[in-house]
Design a protein around this motif. Structure first.
Motif, PDB file in Angstrom:
ATOM      1  N   VAL A 186       0.939  -1.078  -0.146  1.00 47.31           N
ATOM      2  CA  VAL A 186       0.083  -0.018  -0.054  1.00 47.31           C
ATOM      3  C   VAL A 186       1.031   1.237  -0.190  1.00 47.31           C
ATOM      4  O   VAL A 186       0.569   2.392  -0.721  1.00 47.31           O
ATOM      5  N   ALA A 187       1.986   1.181   0.835  1.00 50.30           N
ATOM      6  CA  ALA A 187       2.790   2.201   0.814  1.00 50.30           C
ATOM      7  C   ALA A 187       3.499   2.727  -0.409  1.00 50.30           C
ATOM      8  O   ALA A 187       3.578   3.800  -0.777  1.00 50.30           O
ATOM      9  N   ARG A 188       3.885   1.401  -1.266  1.00 50.49           N
ATOM     10  CA  ARG A 188       4.539   1.675  -2.559  1.00 50.49           C
ATOM     11  C   ARG A 188       3.492   2.081  -3.453  1.00 50.49           C
ATOM     12  O   ARG A 188       3.779   3.081  -4.405  1.00 50.49           O
ATOM     13  N   ARG A 189       2.265   1.809  -3.468  1.00 51.28           N
ATOM     14  CA  ARG A 189       1.160   2.473  -4.204  1.00 51.28           C
ATOM     15  C   ARG A 189       1.041   3.800  -4.184  1.00 51.28           C
ATOM     16  O   ARG A 189       0.685   4.412  -4.973  1.00 51.28           O
ATOM     17  N   ILE A 190       0.933   4.136  -2.679  1.00 56.88           N
ATOM     18  CA  ILE A 190       0.730   5.565  -2.584  1.00 56.88           C
ATOM     19  C   ILE A 190       1.931   6.589  -2.897  1.00 56.88           C
ATOM     20  O   ILE A 190       1.623   7.409  -3.708  1.00 56.88           O
ATOM     21  N   ALA A 191       3.080   6.083  -2.695  1.00 53.49           N
ATOM     22  CA  ALA A 191       4.041   6.853  -3.543  1.00 53.49           C
ATOM     23  C   ALA A 191       4.162   6.790  -5.024  1.00 53.49           C
ATOM     24  O   ALA A 191       4.546   7.800  -5.300  1.00 53.49           O
ATOM     25  N   ALA A 192       3.708   5.674  -5.679  1.00 54.82           N
ATOM     26  CA  ALA A 192       3.483   5.658  -7.080  1.00 54.82           C
ATOM     27  C   ALA A 192       2.591   6.625  -7.436  1.00 54.82           C
ATOM     28  O   ALA A 192       2.653   7.529  -8.401  1.00 54.82           O
ATOM     29  N   THR A 193       1.275   6.705  -6.854  1.00 50.02           N
ATOM     30  CA  THR A 193       0.333   7.503  -7.018  1.00 50.02           C
ATOM     31  C   THR A 193       0.768   9.069  -6.716  1.00 50.02           C
ATOM     32  O   THR A 193       0.437   9.964  -7.855  1.00 50.02           O
TER      33      THR A 193
ATOM     34  N   ALA B 204       3.966  10.056  -7.092  1.00 48.49           N
ATOM     35  CA  ALA B 204       5.050  10.316  -8.167  1.00 48.49           C
ATOM     36  C   ALA B 204       4.139  10.744  -9.483  1.00 48.49           C
ATOM     37  O   ALA B 204       4.878  11.485 -10.419  1.00 48.49           O
ATOM     38  N   THR B 205       3.288   9.874  -9.995  1.00 48.13           N
ATOM     39  CA  THR B 205       2.802   9.828 -11.121  1.00 48.13           C
ATOM     40  C   THR B 205       1.333  10.930 -11.208  1.00 48.13           C
ATOM     41  O   THR B 205       0.824  11.195 -12.159  1.00 48.13           O
TER      42      THR B 205
END
Length: 90
Positions: A76-83, A85-86
């Motif tokens: 979830v943290a990775r998805r938040i960071a990706a969101t 960033a993009t």
């Protein structure tokens, strides 16, 4: 951030009437641990999506069931960071 996600996940599980006493980061979400069924995983995913603005695909539920609490919160943290960033849902 991951600790906040973990707290949210544990609270969501408690709200879904799962016994959260003794949950650790190593607790499996699936059969070897909490034994969340597909509907419970879907409900948890929707709650996480609503809270953190991330997106899960239906096809991911099987993989999610094999994760530990820490693996799920890291995802979830990775998805938040990706969101962030993009600018789009990951």
């Amino acid at each position: 951030m991951q600790e906040r996600i973990r707290e949210f996940v544990v609270a969501a599980l408690a709200g879904m009437n799962y016994d959260v006493d003794g949950i650790t980061g190593d607790t499996d979400l699936g059969p070897a641990g909490l034994d969340l069924e597909s509907l419970a995983l879907a409900e948890l995913s929707v709650q996480v999506e609503d809270e953190f603005g991330v997106k899960f695909e239906v096809e991911e539920m099987e993989t999610t069931a094999l994760m530990t609490v820490d693996q799920f919160t890291a995802d979830v943290a990775r998805r938040i960071a990706a969101t962030a960033a993009t600018g789009t849902a990951a």
